[in-house]
Design an enzyme around this catalytic site. Structure first.
Site, PDB file in Angstrom:
ATOM      1  N   ASP A 138     -58.664  98.921  25.015  1.00  0.00           N
ATOM      2  CA  ASP A 138     -57.381  99.243  24.390  1.00  0.00           C
ATOM      3  C   ASP A 138     -57.411 100.615  23.719  1.00  0.00           C
ATOM      4  O   ASP A 138     -56.597 101.495  24.030  1.00  0.00           O
ATOM      5  CB  ASP A 138     -57.013  98.178  23.349  1.00  0.00           C
ATOM      6  CG  ASP A 138     -56.799  96.807  23.979  1.00  0.00           C
ATOM      7  OD1 ASP A 138     -56.229  96.749  25.071  1.00  0.00           O
ATOM      8  OD2 ASP A 138     -57.224  95.811  23.374  1.00  0.00           O
ATOM      9  N   ARG A 148     -61.488  91.916   9.825  1.00  0.00           N
ATOM     10  CA  ARG A 148     -60.251  92.699   9.869  1.00  0.00           C
ATOM     11  C   ARG A 148     -59.751  93.176   8.499  1.00  0.00           C
ATOM     12  O   ARG A 148     -59.288  94.312   8.370  1.00  0.00           O
ATOM     13  CB  ARG A 148     -59.142  91.902  10.582  1.00  0.00           C
ATOM     14  CG  ARG A 148     -59.421  91.605  12.049  1.00  0.00           C
ATOM     15  CD  ARG A 148     -59.820  92.854  12.789  1.00  0.00           C
ATOM     16  NE  ARG A 148     -59.976  92.645  14.220  1.00  0.00           N
ATOM     17  CZ  ARG A 148     -61.020  93.024  14.924  1.00  0.00           C
ATOM     18  NH1 ARG A 148     -62.027  93.618  14.318  1.00  0.00           N
ATOM     19  NH2 ARG A 148     -61.079  92.826  16.216  1.00  0.00           N
ATOM     20  N   ASP A 187     -55.017  89.333  15.398  1.00  0.00           N
ATOM     21  CA  ASP A 187     -55.534  90.518  14.717  1.00  0.00           C
ATOM     22  C   ASP A 187     -54.445  91.481  14.282  1.00  0.00           C
ATOM     23  O   ASP A 187     -54.596  92.189  13.277  1.00  0.00           O
ATOM     24  CB  ASP A 187     -56.546  91.245  15.612  1.00  0.00           C
ATOM     25  CG  ASP A 187     -57.912  90.587  15.588  1.00  0.00           C
ATOM     26  OD1 ASP A 187     -58.161  89.792  14.663  1.00  0.00           O
ATOM     27  OD2 ASP A 187     -58.727  90.856  16.482  1.00  0.00           O
ATOM     28  N   SER A 226     -62.317  90.037  27.180  1.00  0.00           N
ATOM     29  CA  SER A 226     -61.955  90.609  25.891  1.00  0.00           C
ATOM     30  C   SER A 226     -62.999  90.144  24.878  1.00  0.00           C
ATOM     31  O   SER A 226     -63.192  88.944  24.687  1.00  0.00           O
ATOM     32  CB  SER A 226     -60.562  90.132  25.462  1.00  0.00           C
ATOM     33  OG  SER A 226     -60.243  90.624  24.178  1.00  0.00           O
TER      34      SER A 226
END
Length: 404
Positions: A17, A97, A126, A178
């Site tokens: 990404d 995060r 996320d 992923s």
């Protein structure tokens, strides 16, 4: 017409990404891009990122070493709380995060940026975790989430985009899982894992350890020392949290510990299947929970179980920086005052087997619990206790037979 930004701070991992987002940001907004990588223990994944970021259009690359803070301010509170999402997930991504989001704001303010960008998909958790953390420290900061606005619809489209611009990738279409890796865990999603009927290809995907079938035929023993609920030593050797977790990851991984295959309920409403590797974390959770059995009183322990479930939901849903999280953590800290001692565990082919524990603040009395004579328990007292405790049941029975 797209809003124009002069300078954007990008949460940069170098994965699929964010590898293409630098180019996309420059093409879309004509802005300067500062790539920020957070070292939360993903080790070799950080290698070469500065060169890659600058080569693909970033004006600046910043790497932040957050490992110590990640462990002490996020992982340790989760251990002390025994927080597990839906009884299985040890919150590996969820815990990382909030600290990254906080640090992105610090960089954005220091660099004079007018927006922050992340590469989270519009289907995932996320995006919420990052953005709530950003809002907690920069409530008016614009946030760019390409997955919610660009024309790219799949990971194959992303690879096409990268190939057209000669952006180097570490994956290909066949190995395009992923993944998210940090000191605490490694997650795997996508491809064949999207069908819950498929058994994971453990021999292909595992990176932190081996499957239980390939673990040694002899057990490994570890002893973990806790002080106020915090692990401080391994096999009698004092060490910092980062080092301790790294060592337990290697030991646990070699013994097939901490592999979880789970279909979880995402915050955004869908069910999602993933495989998590958390070898060191699984050992620490088990050791801590065992030690609480002899150091925490019954009513506090039972109430704490309810609080642990609530905290796991809160953390999973991105509400780390909230008054409720602060209040729960304060309660948990109070419960940990006497959680001190050593826990010995036997690791064998994916299993964690209790092998004894001791505590200077133990509530367990061998002589009281003994089947033999003791000094402070009169067995005759139990008759009156049972009569009073069972009185409601007795009255219900009498009412049913009409003898009240």
């Amino acid at each position: 017409m797209e809003k124009k930004f002069n300078k954007v701070v990008l949460a940069y991992s170098g994965g699929l990404d964010t590898s293409i987002i630098i180019a996309w940001l420059k093409e879309t907004y004509g802005c300067e891009v500062i790539a920020v990588s957070a070292n939360v223990g993903q080790a070799d994944e950080l290698e070469g990122l500065e060169a890659k970021a600058l080569a693909t259009g970033a004006s600046k690359y910043i790497e932040l070493d957050l490992r110590k803070e990640f462990v002490e301010d996020f992982i340790f509170p989760a251990i002390k709380a025994n927080a597990k999402y839906e009884g299985k997930y040890l919150l590996g991504t969820s815990l990382a995060r909030p600290i990254i989001g906080k640090k992105l704001v610090e960089v954005a303010k220091a660099e004079g940026a007018d927006a922050i960008c992340h590469g989270c998909t519009g289907k995932g958790n996320d995006q919420v975790r990052f953005e709530l953390a950003i809002k907690a420290f920069a409530p008016d900061m614009p946030i760019i989430a390409p997955w919610r606005v660009w024309d790219i619809k799949s990971r194959d489209d992303e690879i096409d985009y990268a190939e057209a611009r000669k952006i180097p990738l570490k994956i290909n279409r066949e190995t395009n899982y992923s993944k998210d890796k940090n000191l605490w865990h490694l997650s795997h999603e996508g491809l064949d894992l999207e069908n819950p009927a498929n058994e994971p290809k453990y021999d292909e995907i595992l990176e932190l350890g081996v499957s239980p079938e390939k673990a040694p035929d002899t057990p490994t023993y570890v002893t973990i020392t806790f002080e106020k609920g915090i692990p401080v030593a391994l096999d009698g050797e004092k060490m910092d949290g980062v080092t301790l977790i790294e060592k337990l990851n290697k030991i646990g991984g070699a013994n097939g510990i901490g592999i979880i295959d789970m279909v979880e309920n995402r915050l955004v409403g869908m069910k999602s299947r993933g495989v998590y590797e958390t070898p060191g974390g699984t050992i620490l959770y088990q050791a801590h929970q065992d030690l609480e059995e002899i150091t925490v009183d019954k009513y506090t322990a039972h109430f704490k179980q309810k609080v642990s479930l609530e905290l796991a939901d809160i953390l999973y849903n991105g509400y780390w920086y909230s008054p409720l999280t602060e209040a729960i953590n304060a309660f948990v800290d109070k419960t940990q005052e006497n959680v001190n001692g050593d826990v010995k565990l036997k690791l064998y082919k994916g299993n964690i087997i209790e092998a004894g524990m001791t505590s200077p603040t133990s509530l367990y009395s061998e002589q009281t619990a003994s089947f033999g004579e003791d000094d402070d328990y009169n067995q005759a007292d139990s008759a009156g206790f049972i009569n009073l405790y069972g009185l409601p049941i007795k009255m219900i029975a009498k009412a049913k037979e009409g003898s009240l």
